[in-house]
Motif scaffolding. Structure first.
Motif, short mmCIF file in Angstrom:
data_model
loop_
_atom_site.label_atom_id
_atom_site.label_comp_id
_atom_site.label_asym_id
_atom_site.label_seq_id
_atom_site.Cartn_x
_atom_site.Cartn_y
_atom_site.Cartn_z
N GLN A 408 0.81 -1.20 0.00
CA GLN A 408 0.00 0.00 0.00
C GLN A 408 0.85 1.27 0.00
O GLN A 408 0.43 2.31 -0.51
CB GLN A 408 -0.91 0.01 1.23
CG GLN A 408 -1.91 -1.14 1.28
CD GLN A 408 -2.92 -1.05 0.15
OE1 GLN A 408 -3.25 0.04 -0.31
NE2 GLN A 408 -3.40 -2.21 -0.31
N LEU A 409 2.06 1.18 0.59
CA LEU A 409 2.93 2.36 0.63
C LEU A 409 3.69 2.48 -0.69
O LEU A 409 4.79 1.98 -0.84
CB LEU A 409 3.91 2.26 1.80
CG LEU A 409 3.30 2.35 3.22
CD1 LEU A 409 4.35 2.10 4.26
CD2 LEU A 409 2.64 3.69 3.42
N LYS A 410 3.07 3.12 -1.63
CA LYS A 410 3.68 3.25 -2.95
C LYS A 410 4.56 4.48 -3.07
O LYS A 410 5.06 4.80 -4.15
CB LYS A 410 2.59 3.31 -4.02
CG LYS A 410 1.70 2.08 -4.03
CD LYS A 410 0.61 2.18 -5.07
CE LYS A 410 -0.26 0.95 -5.08
NZ LYS A 410 -1.34 1.04 -6.09
N ALA A 411 4.74 5.18 -1.93
CA ALA A 411 5.56 6.39 -1.98
C ALA A 411 7.05 6.07 -1.95
O ALA A 411 7.87 6.96 -2.06
CB ALA A 411 5.22 7.30 -0.81
N ALA A 456 -4.04 0.29 6.17
CA ALA A 456 -3.26 0.47 4.96
C ALA A 456 -4.10 1.02 3.82
O ALA A 456 -3.61 1.75 2.96
CB ALA A 456 -2.62 -0.86 4.55
N ASP A 457 -5.41 0.71 3.80
CA ASP A 457 -6.28 1.21 2.73
C ASP A 457 -6.43 2.73 2.77
O ASP A 457 -6.77 3.35 1.76
CB ASP A 457 -7.65 0.55 2.84
CG ASP A 457 -7.58 -0.92 2.45
OD1 ASP A 457 -6.62 -1.31 1.76
OD2 ASP A 457 -8.49 -1.69 2.86
N HIS A 458 -6.22 3.39 3.94
CA HIS A 458 -6.37 4.83 4.07
C HIS A 458 -5.10 5.59 3.73
O HIS A 458 -5.08 6.81 3.77
CB HIS A 458 -6.80 5.19 5.50
CG HIS A 458 -8.23 4.79 5.80
ND1 HIS A 458 -8.57 3.51 6.18
CD2 HIS A 458 -9.39 5.51 5.74
CE1 HIS A 458 -9.88 3.45 6.38
NE2 HIS A 458 -10.41 4.64 6.11
N ASP A 461 -1.61 7.82 -1.84
CA ASP A 461 -0.65 7.31 -2.80
C ASP A 461 0.50 8.31 -2.95
O ASP A 461 0.55 9.37 -2.31
CB ASP A 461 -1.33 7.04 -4.14
CG ASP A 461 -2.03 8.28 -4.70
OD1 ASP A 461 -1.67 9.40 -4.27
OD2 ASP A 461 -2.94 8.12 -5.53
N LYS A 462 1.44 7.98 -3.81
CA LYS A 462 2.66 8.75 -3.97
C LYS A 462 2.37 10.17 -4.44
O LYS A 462 2.97 11.14 -3.96
CB LYS A 462 3.57 8.03 -4.97
CG LYS A 462 4.90 8.72 -5.21
CD LYS A 462 5.74 7.89 -6.16
CE LYS A 462 7.07 8.56 -6.43
NZ LYS A 462 7.93 7.76 -7.34
N SER A 467 2.34 16.01 -3.66
CA SER A 467 1.59 17.27 -3.80
C SER A 467 1.54 18.01 -2.47
O SER A 467 1.69 19.24 -2.43
CB SER A 467 0.16 16.97 -4.30
OG SER A 467 -0.59 18.16 -4.35
N ALA A 468 1.32 17.27 -1.37
CA ALA A 468 1.28 17.93 -0.06
C ALA A 468 2.64 18.50 0.31
O ALA A 468 2.74 19.58 0.90
CB ALA A 468 0.82 16.92 1.00
#
Length: 490
Positions: A408-411, A456-458, A461-462, A467-468
């Motif tokens: 889930q951590l695609k960053a 993990a669903d919350h 994404d990267k 953007s933040a």
């Protein structure tokens, strides 16, 4: 080996410590305790006389009988038959019983054991009478030229006590009984590790009395032997080597058992040497007779038996009864390892089948099962195995959680063991990945797995994290806010 039992220390698994003896703090005897008090009032007056008080004490211990829990075990086992020809019979008792009372009554300085074992062969039964239940008064009554124990100062109550009385031919007794100087060498104390033993004694301390005579045996027939645990209290002058005369001697029997020595073809060395001389002895083979015929099945059976295999009746899992081959570790030919060189989860996986003759071979399966049972009988091994299984479960659980969160951590593309990159988003995502994996509870269950997946669903994404960050947000603060750590913050 130590002389006497001293301060107790722990033993490692498999260790054993021997002691010459275990002397009781006070032997069974009569004692007199005297207390004297002196008063000193100083130079101004005369001192009063000393005050003295005397108290008689009687320390008692087993004498004409022993308690059932005093006797731990005997060997050879009672009412058993076996190859015991080269075994000295012995009995295991509680720690200090052989030294609980002096062999000479009231002589508390004498440390000679008061117990001994007498081995009587089946051809010598006419040399003894009894044991029969009598009173102590009968035991010490010197009638009919009988030697009796020297037990002075018996009370009337002690004379009425029941005892198992055995009368033994005096000449025969002096021939088989130990001498007074031999008694200390026929007893000892041993301390063993009781981790893997079922015993009634937590500290693992036992005393042992060993016989001074081997049982009767022969090559062509079995022999029954009887062992008597007798009291030698008062008999210090009647043992082997003494000059006492008489027809019979009275003995108090505390325990007895019988065992049978099977026909004994020779000692261990001669048996091993005889294996190489001729195949006709069938020492390590199943005895078989040659049958006329030269069929394939008969030749195969004869060859298998010559190699040490034994046909056994067995029932398969399907319920079918059949005959299968089995060969133990003692074989007349060199054995070999399992040719498949693999591990098995159950013993049935090691069963072999020969399609040519339709026979099963249970050799490797039985060896697997025997090894499994031996391992499970070792509590230390079982504990270590349980610890290893728990560690394997935790490692598998950690890998599963890391895989779920990392998916889930695609960053970031960083593996947990890699160093952090300069990107704030990658650093934050990587740190969060590690935190989520480290704080998990070490137990796999559906509720925790479901909670981990929902969290993990919350995760953003990267692109959202980048953007933040471009707008000046702290990446870690932003991710934690998305997970609900900060209320009212997107």
């Amino acid at each position: 080996m130590s002389n006497t039992v001293g301060p107790q220390s722990g033993l490692l698994s498999g260790e054993i410590t021997f002691y010459d003896s275990s002397q009781a703090p006070l032997k069974s005897a009569s004692y007199e305790l005297t207390v004297t008090q002196s008063i000193d009032i100083g130079p101004e007056g005369d001192n009063p006389p000393d005050y003295t008080a005397t108290q008689s004490l009687e320390v008692t211990a087993s004498r004409f009988s022993i308690q059932p829990n005093d006797l731990q075990s005997v060997y050879p086992p009672g009412n058993h038959a076996g190859n015991f020809a080269e075994v000295l019979p012995h009995v295991v008792l509680t720690q200090d019983l052989p030294w609980a009372r002096p062999i000479v009554p009231d002589d508390i300085t004498d440390n000679t054991p008061w117990l001994a074992l007498l081995v009587v062969h089946d051809s010598e039964k006419e040399k003894i009478k009894g044991p029969v239940t009598e009173t102590v008064a009968t035991l010490v009554n010197p009638s009919n030229n009988t030697v009796v124990p020297d037990l002075p100062n018996l009370t009337s109550e002690e004379e009425k006590t029941q005892v198992q009385l055995m009368q033994v031919d005096l000449t025969f007794f002096k021939a088989i009984a130990p001498s007074l100087s031999d008694l200390p060498f026929l007893t000892h104390v041993r301390k063993v590790d009781t981790t893997d033993k079922v015993t009634g004694l937590a500290n693992g301390m036992w005393s042992m009395v060993v016989a001074n005579r081997l049982p009767a045996s022969s090559e062509d027939s079995a022999h029954t032997n009887t062992v008597y645990l007798v009291s030698l209290e008062g008999h210090s002058q009647h043992l082997a080597g003494s000059s006492v005369s008489g027809d019979m001697i009275n003995l108090a029997v505390l325990a007895q058992w019988q065992f049978t020595v099977s026909s004994f073809p020779g000692d261990f060395l001669s048996l091993l040497q005889n294996i190489r001389k001729t195949d006709q002895n069938q020492v390590l083979r199943m005895p078989s007779e040659s049958v006329a015929g030269d069929s394939y099945a008969q030749k195969a059976a004869e060859e298998a038996i010559s190699l040490g295999f034994v046909p056994t009746q067995t029932r398969l899992l399907e319920g079918e009864q059949t005959t299968a081959w089995l060969r133990g570790v003692l074989t007349p030919w060199p054995n070999r390892e399992d040719p498949l060189e693999t591990s098995y989860s159950v013993s049935d996986h090691a069963i072999r089948y020969n399609p040519e003759n339709g026979m099963f071979d249970f050799t490797y399966a039985s060896a697997w099962q025997i090894g499994r049972l031996l391992a499970l009988s070792d509590s230390n091994f079982v504990n270590q195995m349980q610890i290893w299984r728990q560690q394997q479960t935790l490692e598998q659980q950690s890998r599963m959680e890391a895989s779920m969160v990392g998916h889930q951590l695609k960053a970031t593309n960083l593996a947990p063991e890699q160093s952090l990159q300069s990107s704030p988003a990658s650093s934050a995502a990587h740190m969060l990945n590690l935190c989520l994996c480290d704080v998990t509870v070490p137990q796999i269950n559906q509720r925790r797995m479901r909670a981990c997946k929902n969290s993990a669903d919350h995760l953003p994404d990267k692109e959202k994290v980048q953007s933040a960050v471009a707008e000046g947000a702290d990446p870690l603060e932003y991710i934690m806010a998305q997970l609900g750590f900060y209320e009212g913050k997107e």
